[in-house]
Structures are given as C-alpha cells and as structure tokens.
Design a protein around this motif. Structure first.
Motif, PDB file in Angstrom:
ATOM      1  N   GLY A 213       0.667  -1.014   0.147  1.00 32.23           N
ATOM      2  CA  GLY A 213      -0.224   0.003   0.151  1.00 32.23           C
ATOM      3  C   GLY A 213       0.871   1.324  -0.121  1.00 32.23           C
ATOM      4  O   GLY A 213       2.142   1.407  -0.392  1.00 32.23           O
ATOM      5  N   MET A 214       0.281   2.106   0.533  1.00 32.28           N
ATOM      6  CA  MET A 214       0.865   3.571   0.536  1.00 32.28           C
ATOM      7  C   MET A 214       1.225   3.882   2.092  1.00 32.28           C
ATOM      8  O   MET A 214       0.547   3.389   3.111  1.00 32.28           O
ATOM      9  N   ARG A 215       2.087   4.971   2.311  1.00 35.97           N
ATOM     10  CA  ARG A 215       2.282   5.451   3.752  1.00 35.97           C
ATOM     11  C   ARG A 215       2.992   6.906   3.491  1.00 35.97           C
ATOM     12  O   ARG A 215       3.684   7.227   2.819  1.00 35.97           O
ATOM     13  N   ALA A 216       2.260   7.824   4.098  1.00 36.56           N
ATOM     14  CA  ALA A 216       2.607   9.275   4.113  1.00 36.56           C
ATOM     15  C   ALA A 216       3.033   9.446   5.487  1.00 36.56           C
ATOM     16  O   ALA A 216       2.347   9.438   6.682  1.00 36.56           O
ATOM     17  N   SER A 217       4.373   9.865   5.801  1.00 38.98           N
ATOM     18  CA  SER A 217       5.055  10.277   6.833  1.00 38.98           C
ATOM     19  C   SER A 217       5.004  11.747   7.319  1.00 38.98           C
ATOM     20  O   SER A 217       5.544  12.441   6.470  1.00 38.98           O
ATOM     21  N   LEU A 218       4.472  12.048   8.371  1.00 36.62           N
ATOM     22  CA  LEU A 218       3.997  13.548   8.492  1.00 36.62           C
ATOM     23  C   LEU A 218       4.918  14.097   9.745  1.00 36.62           C
ATOM     24  O   LEU A 218       4.456  14.696  10.260  1.00 36.62           O
ATOM     25  N   TYR A 219       6.156  13.872   9.631  1.00 38.16           N
ATOM     26  CA  TYR A 219       7.073  14.247  10.601  1.00 38.16           C
ATOM     27  C   TYR A 219       7.118  15.886  10.724  1.00 38.16           C
ATOM     28  O   TYR A 219       6.518  16.491   9.889  1.00 38.16           O
ATOM     29  N   ASN A 220       7.687  16.531  11.517  1.00 44.34           N
ATOM     30  CA  ASN A 220       7.572  17.754  12.094  1.00 44.34           C
ATOM     31  C   ASN A 220       8.122  18.469  11.042  1.00 44.34           C
ATOM     32  O   ASN A 220       7.599  19.713  10.625  1.00 44.34           O
ATOM     33  N   ALA A 221       9.220  18.081  10.179  1.00 43.51           N
ATOM     34  CA  ALA A 221       9.664  19.111   8.856  1.00 43.51           C
ATOM     35  C   ALA A 221       8.574  19.098   7.565  1.00 43.51           C
ATOM     36  O   ALA A 221       8.939  19.659   6.677  1.00 43.51           O
ATOM     37  N   VAL A 222       7.856  18.274   7.554  1.00 42.54           N
ATOM     38  CA  VAL A 222       6.662  18.276   6.481  1.00 42.54           C
ATOM     39  C   VAL A 222       5.676  19.155   6.852  1.00 42.54           C
ATOM     40  O   VAL A 222       4.884  19.213   7.841  1.00 42.54           O
ATOM     41  N   PRO A 223       5.558  20.146   5.835  1.00 37.26           N
ATOM     42  CA  PRO A 223       4.753  21.196   6.110  1.00 37.26           C
ATOM     43  C   PRO A 223       3.340  21.064   5.976  1.00 37.26           C
ATOM     44  O   PRO A 223       2.788  20.194   5.281  1.00 37.26           O
ATOM     45  N   GLU A 224       2.448  21.719   6.546  1.00 38.37           N
ATOM     46  CA  GLU A 224       0.926  21.561   6.384  1.00 38.37           C
ATOM     47  C   GLU A 224       0.383  21.534   4.713  1.00 38.37           C
ATOM     48  O   GLU A 224      -0.310  20.992   4.243  1.00 38.37           O
ATOM     49  N   GLU A 225       1.149  22.442   4.132  1.00 39.63           N
ATOM     50  CA  GLU A 225       0.886  22.523   2.603  1.00 39.63           C
ATOM     51  C   GLU A 225       1.269  21.313   1.909  1.00 39.63           C
ATOM     52  O   GLU A 225       0.689  21.137   0.675  1.00 39.63           O
ATOM     53  N   ALA A 226       2.255  20.689   2.277  1.00 42.91           N
ATOM     54  CA  ALA A 226       2.336  19.381   1.625  1.00 42.91           C
ATOM     55  C   ALA A 226       1.312  18.246   1.935  1.00 42.91           C
ATOM     56  O   ALA A 226       0.817  17.459   1.114  1.00 42.91           O
ATOM     57  N   VAL A 227       0.729  18.272   3.187  1.00 40.35           N
ATOM     58  CA  VAL A 227      -0.619  17.564   3.315  1.00 40.35           C
ATOM     59  C   VAL A 227      -1.583  17.881   2.671  1.00 40.35           C
ATOM     60  O   VAL A 227      -2.438  16.933   2.078  1.00 40.35           O
ATOM     61  N   ASP A 228      -1.995  19.276   2.428  1.00 42.63           N
ATOM     62  CA  ASP A 228      -2.970  19.828   1.541  1.00 42.63           C
ATOM     63  C   ASP A 228      -2.586  19.451  -0.034  1.00 42.63           C
ATOM     64  O   ASP A 228      -3.730  18.996  -0.753  1.00 42.63           O
ATOM     65  N   ALA A 229      -1.528  19.445  -0.065  1.00 43.65           N
ATOM     66  CA  ALA A 229      -1.169  18.876  -1.653  1.00 43.65           C
ATOM     67  C   ALA A 229      -1.359  17.498  -1.867  1.00 43.65           C
ATOM     68  O   ALA A 229      -2.111  17.164  -3.205  1.00 43.65           O
ATOM     69  N   LEU A 230      -1.138  16.822  -1.032  1.00 48.56           N
ATOM     70  CA  LEU A 230      -1.379  15.366  -1.253  1.00 48.56           C
ATOM     71  C   LEU A 230      -2.851  14.967  -1.134  1.00 48.56           C
ATOM     72  O   LEU A 230      -3.267  14.164  -1.912  1.00 48.56           O
ATOM     73  N   ILE A 231      -3.604  15.752  -0.225  1.00 51.92           N
ATOM     74  CA  ILE A 231      -5.004  15.383  -0.226  1.00 51.92           C
ATOM     75  C   ILE A 231      -5.801  15.738  -1.383  1.00 51.92           C
ATOM     76  O   ILE A 231      -6.574  15.095  -2.226  1.00 51.92           O
ATOM     77  N   ALA A 232      -5.234  17.046  -1.995  1.00 54.51           N
ATOM     78  CA  ALA A 232      -5.800  17.155  -3.537  1.00 54.51           C
ATOM     79  C   ALA A 232      -5.568  16.345  -4.457  1.00 54.51           C
ATOM     80  O   ALA A 232      -6.208  16.039  -5.396  1.00 54.51           O
ATOM     81  N   PHE A 233      -4.154  16.132  -4.385  1.00 59.20           N
ATOM     82  CA  PHE A 233      -3.910  14.834  -5.627  1.00 59.20           C
ATOM     83  C   PHE A 233      -4.530  13.594  -5.347  1.00 59.20           C
ATOM     84  O   PHE A 233      -5.223  12.905  -6.304  1.00 59.20           O
ATOM     85  N   MET A 234      -4.937  13.110  -4.176  1.00 61.46           N
ATOM     86  CA  MET A 234      -5.601  12.012  -3.835  1.00 61.46           C
ATOM     87  C   MET A 234      -7.060  12.079  -4.349  1.00 61.46           C
ATOM     88  O   MET A 234      -7.441  11.106  -4.964  1.00 61.46           O
ATOM     89  N   ALA A 235      -7.767  13.176  -4.321  1.00 63.51           N
ATOM     90  CA  ALA A 235      -8.960  13.315  -4.747  1.00 63.51           C
ATOM     91  C   ALA A 235      -8.927  13.320  -5.942  1.00 63.51           C
ATOM     92  O   ALA A 235      -9.936  12.912  -6.890  1.00 63.51           O
ATOM     93  N   ASP A 236      -8.098  13.934  -6.763  1.00 65.42           N
ATOM     94  CA  ASP A 236      -8.064  13.971  -8.360  1.00 65.42           C
ATOM     95  C   ASP A 236      -7.820  12.635  -8.700  1.00 65.42           C
ATOM     96  O   ASP A 236      -8.459  12.207  -9.662  1.00 65.42           O
ATOM     97  N   PHE A 237      -7.084  11.732  -8.246  1.00 65.45           N
ATOM     98  CA  PHE A 237      -6.616  10.740  -8.739  1.00 65.45           C
ATOM     99  C   PHE A 237      -7.821   9.745  -8.582  1.00 65.45           C
ATOM    100  O   PHE A 237      -8.310   8.719  -9.571  1.00 65.45           O
ATOM    101  N   GLU A 238      -8.640   9.681  -7.409  1.00 66.27           N
ATOM    102  CA  GLU A 238      -9.684   9.342  -7.396  1.00 66.27           C
ATOM    103  C   GLU A 238     -10.753   9.232  -8.187  1.00 66.27           C
ATOM    104  O   GLU A 238     -11.655   8.509  -9.004  1.00 66.27           O
ATOM    105  N   GLN A 239     -10.979  10.542  -8.669  1.00 69.74           N
ATOM    106  CA  GLN A 239     -11.800  11.178  -9.624  1.00 69.74           C
ATOM    107  C   GLN A 239     -11.704  10.395 -10.881  1.00 69.74           C
ATOM    108  O   GLN A 239     -12.429  10.174 -11.694  1.00 69.74           O
ATOM    109  N   ARG A 240     -10.319  10.394 -11.247  1.00 69.17           N
ATOM    110  CA  ARG A 240      -9.718  10.122 -12.552  1.00 69.17           C
ATOM    111  C   ARG A 240      -9.835   8.397 -12.658  1.00 69.17           C
ATOM    112  O   ARG A 240     -10.063   7.990 -13.891  1.00 69.17           O
ATOM    113  N   ARG A 241      -9.368   7.983 -11.661  1.00 72.40           N
ATOM    114  CA  ARG A 241      -9.272   6.358 -11.802  1.00 72.40           C
ATOM    115  C   ARG A 241     -10.039   5.377 -10.976  1.00 72.40           C
ATOM    116  O   ARG A 241     -10.284   4.371 -11.051  1.00 72.40           O
ATOM    117  N   GLY A 242     -11.066   6.127 -10.149  1.00 73.22           N
ATOM    118  CA  GLY A 242     -11.924   5.591  -9.012  1.00 73.22           C
ATOM    119  C   GLY A 242     -13.054   4.850 -10.041  1.00 73.22           C
ATOM    120  O   GLY A 242     -13.327   5.025 -11.022  1.00 73.22           O
TER     121      GLY A 242
END
Length: 367
Positions: free
Chosen positions: A338-367
C-alpha cells in the motif's frame, strides 16, 4: 532549485531553514575557517555545539536533572542490544509489549543475546491494528524493565496511553520506550520513563545519530562483559565521547532543536500542528470509498499514515503520478504494501494539503 514534498519514513524530511543554515556554515563555521565536519570533537567549538544541543533538548522536553542525555551511534536498532546489556545486570527479565515490526525486533534481539524475556502483551491477534489495553498487560514479577514502541513506523500504530505499570509488590517497573518516529512531535512527561531512545532520522536530524535519555538510577547495572562502548554509565561520564561521535549529525540535530524552539514555537505548538495535519489526511481517507486505513481510530499514528487503494492494481500508477506531482516516497513498507505518508515535524501543512488534493483528483480520474 525545486524542493518537492518528501513523505519518506526515514531518512526523512529536514526543515528547509535548518538545511539553509547548514549550507551557509558548511565551509566556514562562524568565522573559524573550517566546517563542523572537519572539527575535532574535543575542540572548544564542537564542545560548545554539543552542550547547546543538549541544553536545547532538555528545554524542549523538560528533561529533569536526574536524567542523562546521550548522543550515540548505531541507530535505534543498536539499542535493542544495548538496553538489556545495561539494564539486566541486576537480574530479572526484559518485558515487552509487541505492537509491530520494531517491537518484535527488539524482543528478538534480546532473545538472541540469551537474556530472559517475557512477552507482556501483543497486538498480533488483531493484525497489529490496535494496541493491547492497559489492563491486558501481564508483567512478570521479575521484570527489570518494560519495553514498548510508542509509534510503529511501518504499521502506523501508536499508543494512546503510557503503560506505566507496577509489580505485584507495588514497586514500579522502569519503562523503556522506542520513540524513534514520534519524539519531539509534542510534549511528553519524561519522568514516566526509565529510558527513552530514538534514531535521529525521522524527527531529530540525519541518519547516523541516536538519542538516549536514561534515568540516573538505571546507570551502573551493566551485565558482566558488556563492551565499554555499550555502557551507558561510561558514555555518560565521557559526555557521549568515549570515541569520536557523529559530530555533523549532532550539529544538525542541534539546529533542529533551535528551529523547533525559535521558529515553530516549541512542542506544544508542534503538537497542535501535527494533530491538524494528521486529522486532515485521515478525514480525506475516511470520506473516500477509494482509500482506507486499517488502524483502530484511537491508535492511528499522527506521524505515519498508511492507506491502501480499493484496487491494488493501481498502486504503481498512483506512485508514479504522485512522484511526477512532486509528492515523493509514498510507497508503503515492503512488508505491508500500500501507501504510507509520513508527516514528521519537517513536513509542512501545505504538503498534506497537496497530497489530499492529489488523492481526490486521482480518485476522480481512476476510481
């Protein structure tokens, strides 16, 4: 130069501000005309670096004065051997709570070395999706210490309580915790623990450094014949410099401590940020029929978020497209897939926002 978002479980993301400062000091540290990498560990300059790092860490974690702080080599896995060597000299057995691969490795190493071991509880029956309840722990009466892993990096399983326990006679069992993947992610009560240890390459700094925080009364209990480089008491007496320590990793860890304190507002602020990042990602997973997470909600890790796609045949496509989108190192550990996103201290909040947006787009296109 483009910096992508790095979700690697370790070696993990480092704060950009820390990397930029290290770059500025790489060739000439504070006008000395040489790099920290080129300094003697006995020099006044490096001793000052080491002392400040320890002082800043003590401030961040509010470490009491009756604890020693060691900056060591060997990785957290070396502690699987060092711990029983240091804590079983007075007899008794090593007790373990096993909630995943790293806890299993710690128990296996102690057994391999021939020490008496006792499995106090295990989450294997649940597929390592929930930690054992506190009242399910079966501690042996000869327990010299109880070892557990507060956050299992691979499975994404965290403890929602601190397993402080007593023997039948009412005496405390020293608690030993592998905090490699969640140390410094929020405040902790160091006084609950006999020993805390952590590999640096997740929330502390680069690989090559290991942090050990040990209570004074647990020093001097080394088993006969233990190597001198494994002896916590000798290491503490030498200021972690029985031999040449990992000097540059120590320096970088010190910069991370300063960043946490001065730039991020300390561990309480970091705690709130980490909770917000994790809540966002889990909410996106839970709202989707395309993604799922198997861990009991109370035990979901904030640092390591595993998830699977409804169609595993799309895993490689997901990873390739994520990489192209600048979302790096999302592949799950080979043992779980599967997948694993590690969200350590140095991972900024905007990285999580970008990942969530990508996941939503991927689901819409591939789901």
């Amino acid at each position: 130069m483009t910096r992508h978002y790095n979700f690697c479980a370790g070696p993990a993301a480092l704060p950009a501000a820390v990397l930029e400062r290290a770059r500025s000091e790489l060739l000439d540290y504070q006008g000395r005309g040489l790099s920290v990498m080129e300094m003697s560990h006995r020099s006044d300059e490096f001793v000052a670096i080491a002392e400040r790092a320890e002082t800043d860490l003590r401030t961040l974690l509010n470490i009491p004065s009756n604890y020693k702080v060691l900056f060591l080599q060997g990785g957290a896995s070396m502690q699987f051997a060092m711990l029983p060597m240091n804590l079983l000299g007075g007899g008794g057995s090593a007790n373990f709570i096993q909630t995943g691969i790293w806890g299993k490795k710690a128990l296996s190493e102690a057994k391999h070395l021939g020490y008496r071991c006792h499995l106090a509880a295990s989450s294997e029956a649940s597929g390592n999706t929930a930690v054992p309840a506190l009242d399910a722990l079966a501690i042996s009466n000869d327990a010299a210490y109880l070892h557990y892993t507060s956050n299992e990096t691979i499975g994404g399983l965290k403890f929602d309580y601190t397993p402080v326990v007593k023997r039948d006679d009412g005496s405390d069992v020293p608690l030993v915790c592998d905090m490699s993947s969640n140390i410094l992610s929020g405040p902790i009560n160091v006084s609950d623990f006999g020993v805390i240890y952590a590999g640096a390459q997740k929330n502390i700094g680069p690989a090559g450094l290991t942090l050990v925080i040990v209570r004074d009364d647990l020093l001097g209990k080394t088993v006969p014949g233990a190597p001198s480089l494994f002896d916590y008491q000798l290491l503490a007496e030498a200021g972690s410099m029985v031999n040449t320590p990992p000097t540059y990793a120590w320096y970088l860890a010190g910069l991370v401590f300063q960043w946490l304190q001065n730039d991020m507002g300390g561990l309480s602020a970091m705690d709130a940020l980490n909770q917000r990042k994790a809540d966002k990602l889990y909410a996106a997973i839970d709202a989707s029929a395309f993604y799922s997470n198997p861990i009991a909600r109370a035990n979901r890790s904030r640092m390591n978020v595993p998830f699977v796609l409804a169609d595993a045949a799309l895993d490689n496509v997901f990873l390739q497209e994520a990489d192209e989108a600048g979302l790096l190192n999302l592949k799950g550990h080979r043992s779980v897939g599967g997948m694993r996103a590690s969200l350590y201290n140095a991972v900024p909040e905007e990285a999580v926002d970008a990942l969530i947006a990508f996941m939503a787009d991927f689901e819409q296109r591939r789901g």
